[in-house]
Design an enzyme around this catalytic site. Structure first.
Site, short mmCIF file in Angstrom:
data_model
loop_
_atom_site.label_atom_id
_atom_site.label_comp_id
_atom_site.label_asym_id
_atom_site.label_seq_id
_atom_site.Cartn_x
_atom_site.Cartn_y
_atom_site.Cartn_z
N ASP A 199 0.76 -1.25 0.00
CA ASP A 199 0.00 0.00 0.00
C ASP A 199 0.80 1.32 0.00
O ASP A 199 1.19 1.80 -1.03
CB ASP A 199 -0.96 0.00 1.18
CG ASP A 199 -1.99 -1.11 1.11
OD1 ASP A 199 -1.62 -2.23 0.72
OD2 ASP A 199 -3.17 -0.89 1.44
N GLU B 215 -1.33 -6.60 13.12
CA GLU B 215 -0.98 -6.49 11.70
C GLU B 215 0.49 -6.03 11.54
O GLU B 215 1.23 -6.56 10.73
CB GLU B 215 -1.95 -5.48 11.08
CG GLU B 215 -1.99 -5.46 9.59
CD GLU B 215 -2.99 -4.42 9.09
OE1 GLU B 215 -3.65 -3.73 9.93
OE2 GLU B 215 -3.11 -4.28 7.86
C1 2M8 Z 1 -3.65 -4.22 3.22
O1 2M8 Z 1 -4.36 -3.80 2.06
C2 2M8 Z 1 -5.74 -3.39 2.13
C3 2M8 Z 1 -6.22 -3.14 0.71
O2 2M8 Z 1 -6.10 -4.30 -0.06
C4 2M8 Z 1 -5.97 -2.12 2.92
O3 2M8 Z 1 -5.01 -1.42 3.23
O4 2M8 Z 1 -7.12 -1.78 3.18
C5 2M8 Z 1 -2.24 -4.61 2.78
O5 2M8 Z 1 -1.41 -4.79 3.89
C6 2M8 Z 1 -2.30 -5.87 1.94
O6 2M8 Z 1 -1.00 -6.30 1.58
C7 2M8 Z 1 -3.03 -6.98 2.69
O7 2M8 Z 1 -3.18 -8.10 1.85
C8 2M8 Z 1 -4.41 -6.51 3.17
C9 2M8 Z 1 -5.12 -7.52 4.07
O8 2M8 Z 1 -4.28 -7.94 5.12
O9 2M8 Z 1 -4.30 -5.28 3.90
#
Ligand code: 2M8
Length: 433
Positions: free
Chosen positions: A164, A402
């Site tokens: 991101d 996370e």
């Molecule tokens: C994060 O991405 C999502 C969008 O796809 C977000 O920020 O809302 C990132 O860390 C991505 O790499 C990861 O797969 C996802 C879900 O853990 O979150």
């Protein structure tokens, strides 16, 4: 925790922040689940691949119709208006790094190492072989559509295709002229402190890019000609090398024709060479390449360490990456609570220790680098990294979050993040065999 996030055949990445199925999260989750129930682990990937597009792409999100109030949801993506997308389920139109063949191969290896009995293992092998054509189509999509130049490096179209708000994308995003965007809700910042999430300016650009891709109906040829954000991603490409090596093993199990096996070997060889070629001598790490600006992206982030996943590195090259991992930009930075790898180099101007992919430590990325160290026989370095991560995660407050503030070990982002728990399980098991 993984059971709590389990929705029956698939697992959401986090209880509230990420309530659908995410592509590369599923692969890490499957590796963790393999230690508990290998059949359930492979089901995770079967569920994801059931939403594969007819062009071979594996979408980055598969939406759960039972969670209607999530934003950005299916309407933003408009996948139902695209002929290559599945008709029975809504998905996004982006991709994420191809961790899936690695996960399938690892599930089989874990089942073998942990003594799963022969008939259950045979059933797993049969399911892995049934996934093989889908994995092959996915890799073919990456080669043919995401690397039409056959450079060996995969092109990403959007920051959501991996990490991101990493500073790797800053300059490319800054060049984008954002047009009118209707007001939108930020459900993420109602769940997580806004200082730990992407900024409004970044989010505007994410949505603008999604709009461009949706209008192009995700047609890769149109995107290649007109999209303002086209980046050869070194982290994704390094993962692709390791994924092709795993796919080659699955192809052998599946009795795949020689032509397919030769193609996989060629994809691996070409990407390995290209990833090695991303090395920058002055920064001493590998760099992405911005196709629109026509130059490498000079940023010090953990993505630049990922060539360690390439098996054909020389001993000296692997040592160089290992020294970099434990050096002052990453796990050797001054004042860290635990010697773990940071997402962005501690001495970089962009480093911000609480801001998502701009500094905090991410256990999954540490896990990838741990795999790379082991693949090159750097066992004591791998053990060091594993122990540091487990010490961080074992703190009662960690909640398998996370990401973490590296100087205080404060948990950030969502608590109960599935892939964090999954890699912790794999690390714990690694101490047992
Ligand atoms: C994060 O991405 C999502 C969008 O796809 C977000 O920020 O809302 C990132 O860390 C991505 O790499 C990861 O797969 C996802 C879900 O853990 O979150």
């Amino acid at each position: 925790m993984l059971h709590a996030n389990d929705l029956g055949g698939w697992t959401k990445p986090a209880p509230r922040l990420y309530p659908h199925q995410w592509s590369w999260d599923s692969a890490f989750i499957a590796i963790g689940l393999a230690h508990l129930d290998p059949a359930r682990a492979i089901e995770e990937l079967e569920h994801l691949f059931a939403a594969q597009w007819s062009d071979g792409r594996v979408p980055h999100i598969v939406f759960d119709p039972n969670v209607p109030d999530y934003w950005p949801g299916p309407d933003l993506w408009g996948s139902r208006d695209v002929s290559a997308a599945p008709t029975d389920v809504a998905t996004s139109g982006l991709i994420q790094p191809p961790m899936h063949a690695i996960a399938v191969w690892r599930i089989l290896a874990i089942a073998r190492a942990e003594g799963v009995e022969a008939d259950r293992r045979r059933a797993l092998v049969a399911r892995a072989c049934a996934l093989y054509p889908k994995l092959l189509a996915w890799h073919r999509y990456l080669v043919e559509r995401r690397d039409p130049e056959r450079s060996g490096l995969i092109t990403v179209y959007h920051p959501w295709e991996g990490t991101d708000n990493t500073p790797r994308w800053d300059a490319a995003l800054a060049r984008i002229d954002v047009g009118d965007i209707p007001p939108y809700p930020r459900t993420d910042v109602s769940l997580v402190d806004a200082a730990e999430r992407p900024s409004k300016a970044e989010y505007d650009r994410y949505l603008w890019l999604v709009g461009l891709l949706r209008n192009a109906k995700y047609d890769d040829e149109v995107v290649r000609r007109s999209h303002p954000f086209l980046i050869k991603d070194v982290q994704c490409s390094a993962i692709f090398v390791a994924a092709n090596d795993a796919l080659a093993q699955i192809a052998e199990l599946a009795g795949a024709p020689n032509g397919e096996r030769a193609a996989i070997a060629e994809w691996s060889r070409r990407s390995a060479e290209a990833v090695r070629g991303c090395w920058d001598r002055s920064l001493e790490l590998a760099l992405d390449f911005d196709l629109r600006a026509e130059h490498p992206i000079r940023c010090i982030t953990s993505a630049g360490l990922c060539p360690l996943l390439v098996p054909s590195l020389t001993r000296d090259e692997a040592r160089g990456f290992s020294d970099r991992i434990f050096g002052p930009d990453f796990a050797g930075a001054e004042g860290l609570a635990f010697p773990v790898v940071l997402s962005t180099g501690a001495r970089s101007p962009e480093f911000r220790p609480r801001a998502y992919w701009r500094g905090p430590t991410w256990p999954v990325i540490n896990w990838l680098l741990w795999c790379g160290l082991r693949a090159h026989g750097l066992e004591s370095e791998a053990a060091r990294l594993r122990e540091a991560n487990l010490a961080l995660l074992a703190r009662p407050r960690s909640r398998f979050s996370e990401y973490f503030e590296p100087f205080t070990a404060e948990p950030l982002g969502s608590p109960d993040q599935s892939w964090t728990a999954a890699v912790a399980l794999d690390w714990i098991a690694a101490g047992n065999h």
